[in-house]
Design an enzyme around this catalytic site. Structure first.
Site, mmCIF file in Angstrom:
data_model
loop_
_atom_site.group_PDB
_atom_site.id
_atom_site.type_symbol
_atom_site.label_atom_id
_atom_site.label_comp_id
_atom_site.label_asym_id
_atom_site.label_seq_id
_atom_site.Cartn_x
_atom_site.Cartn_y
_atom_site.Cartn_z
ATOM 1 C CG HIS A 1 -6.361 0.663 1.281
ATOM 2 N ND1 HIS A 1 -5.461 1.296 0.454
ATOM 3 C CD2 HIS A 1 -5.629 0.109 2.287
ATOM 4 C CE1 HIS A 1 -4.243 1.134 0.945
ATOM 5 N NE2 HIS A 1 -4.323 0.417 2.051
ATOM 6 C CG HIS B 1 -2.051 4.557 4.994
ATOM 7 N ND1 HIS B 1 -1.975 4.367 3.636
ATOM 8 C CD2 HIS B 1 -2.133 3.325 5.541
ATOM 9 C CE1 HIS B 1 -1.996 3.069 3.370
ATOM 10 N NE2 HIS B 1 -2.095 2.413 4.509
ATOM 11 C CE LYS C 1 -5.617 4.275 1.887
ATOM 12 N NZ LYS C 1 -4.848 5.502 2.154
ATOM 13 C CD GLU D 1 -0.131 7.991 9.661
ATOM 14 O OE1 GLU D 1 0.499 8.722 8.889
ATOM 15 O OE2 GLU D 1 -1.241 7.478 9.376
ATOM 16 C CG PHE E 1 0.298 -6.083 4.540
ATOM 17 C CD1 PHE E 1 -0.238 -5.324 5.556
ATOM 18 C CD2 PHE E 1 -0.483 -7.111 4.008
ATOM 19 C CE1 PHE E 1 -1.510 -5.560 6.047
ATOM 20 C CE2 PHE E 1 -1.757 -7.363 4.486
ATOM 21 C CZ PHE E 1 -2.276 -6.588 5.502
ATOM 22 C CB CYS F 1 -0.932 -0.008 1.206
ATOM 23 S SG CYS F 1 -1.855 -1.542 1.342
#
Length: 471
Positions: A398, A362, A393, A373, A457, A222
């Site tokens: 996403h 994000h 998003k 975060e 990831f 991502c």
């Protein structure tokens, strides 16, 4: 569920440190802007020598074109208008029969047309991932006034392409494996390998337009698109290219993609209300919503853009990439990988933390991810009375490897229009989130410096910074 998705789905928060700043944050939540004098006072509390931005026109990087393929269509202005309206693009899946799946909705692209961009024969053969890439890429080139006739007059050995994908041609790959199992290897299409591998988007775009400069793809889940922007910028700064076509593309709304993320326990299961499923920072969030599309920027040295009289949309100030080096899917609890990435981005951009007043987060809508975060951000931004953040998003889902590309366009449109799109589905905000998330309704905001965060990831972290272009 949350821990599985956390690395690919972090959010963002900033906390004011004194009562005056808290008052400013409350004013922002009620639609008011703090005065500039307050911002100056806030900045004065942090005695940090201002960093120096790049001044060499050969190394300054500007954005001269944008191209998008999204749930809201293939036009950049329409895409951002829909975001400003707070419209959800999340719907029930009809690309395949998802009736037996525990998740039956996505940010699925409908009525996609490549007419005028891809010939009919290739259009039928190509994986959607590459169709999206070609259309977004060519639209970005056209937006930058780099049509085929103009490109033929230029030195195309100095124009490169770095458009990445987290998954590549998933449908092509899935169909090939199915053919192998059911009918044997002789029934595998000859396009199985070429249209599966992740580099093919950049390659096809270069072949189509004759672009002979640096060309490859990056695949960092991502975080992919931001990695591509960072890499493309460095090719220009090193003098290896004048123009780079950069971004991300993804088409994972298929049985393999949706089924795989269900297996990860990463997705929201709000099948009864798909449009309410993506809800960053909301206490009732239960996972992210898979999306698809492509976002591509034309990045160009200021010197080259000025010489050809290009329309400059914004400036790319800098970026950074780091790795948590911790876990396949879980982020570091101390947020060190993310906070160091933001710090390195600001250093590369020549920007102080006080200058940043907008963050495109994000924020994907997972339980642990949206707050992971937070720990990192608190280490960097000490004064947030003038800061706003939002989650794209929440409306489009996403986009995985394409997410950073789509969100970079949202950042640049915010810079150009002076309007921030809302974060929708903000019904029950996490109590820790005490900075303006632009809840549910758009807000006017003069962007000074914007940063866009993407994490993936593998612990991949990427941050890029944009600003209004000033001579």
């Amino acid at each position: 569920m949350a821990s599985i998705a956390a690395a690919c789905s972090t959010g963002l928060i900033f906390r004011s440190k004194d009562s005056e700043n808290n008052k400013a944050s409350m004013l922002q939540h009620n639609g008011f802007r703090a005065s500039k004098s307050r911002a100056i006072k806030c900045m004065a509390t942090q005695t940090v020598s201002p960093p120096k931005r790049e001044t060499d026109p050969k190394k300054r990087i500007v954005i001269t074109g944008m191209g998008v393929v999204s749930v809201f269509g293939n036009d950049v202005n329409t895409f951002y208008d829909k975001l400003l309206e707070g419209e959800s693009g999340i719907t029930l899946i009809d690309k395949f029969d998802a009736s037996t799946f525990t998740v039956r909705f996505a940010g699925q692209i409908r009525n996609f047309s490549s007419v005028g961009y891809i010939d009919g024969k290739n259009d039928r053969r190509l994986d959607d991932c590459w169709r999206y890439c070609l259309v977004a890429g060519r639209k970005a080139l056209d937006d930058a006034n780099l049509g085929q006739q103009i490109l033929e007059t230029m030195d195309r050995t100095r124009i490169g392409v770095v458009v990445g994908s987290g998954m590549g041609g998933m449908t092509t790959f899935s169909n090939g494996v199915e053919a192998l199992i059911q009918k044997g290897f002789k029934k595998i299409t000859p396009f199985f390998i070429p249209y599966s591998i992740t580099n093919m988007g950049s390659a096809l775009l270069a072949i189509d337009r004759g672009l002979m400069g640096p060309n490859y793809s990056i695949s960092t889940a991502c975080a992919t698109a931001n990695y591509c922007f960072y890499a493309a910028a460095n090719h220009i700064r090193r003098g290896e290219a004048d123009i780079m076509v950069a971004g991300g593309t993804e088409a994972a709304v298929n049985p393999t993609g949706v089924g795989g993320f269900i297996a990860c326990r990463a997705l929201s299961q709000r099948n009864d209300k798909p449009h309410k499923a993506s809800r960053p920072w909301d206490q009732d969030r239960d996972g992210f919503v898979i999306g698809e599309g492509a976002g591509v920027l034309i990045m160009e040295s200021l010197e080259h853009a000025s010489k050809r009289g290009a329309n400059i949309i914004a400036e790319y100030l800098g970026g950074a990439i780091t790795c948590d080096a911790h876990h396949m899917t879980d982020p570091r609890k101390d947020g060190l990988g993310i906070s160091s990435c933001i710090t390195k981005c600001l250093q590369d951009a020549g920007v102080s933390p006080q200058e940043v007043n907008y963050v495109n987060c994000h924020a994907t809508s997972t339980l642990a991810g949206d707050l992971a975060e937070v720990n990192a951000i608190k280490k960097i931004f000490k004064c947030t009375s003038e800061m706003k953040m939002n989650g794209t998003k929440s409306m489009i889902g996403h986009g995985l490897g394409a997410a950073g590309g789509l969100e970079a366009i949202a950042c640049i449109k915010a810079i150009n229009t002076g309007w921030l799109h809302p974060t929708i589905n903000q019904d029950n905000l996490e109590p820790q989130v005490d900075i303006d998330t632009v809840p549910n309704v758009k807000k006017q905001h003069e962007v000074n410096v914007a940063i866009s965060n993407s994490f993936g990831f593998g612990g991949h972290n990427s941050v890029v910074a944009f600003a209004p272009f000033k001579h």
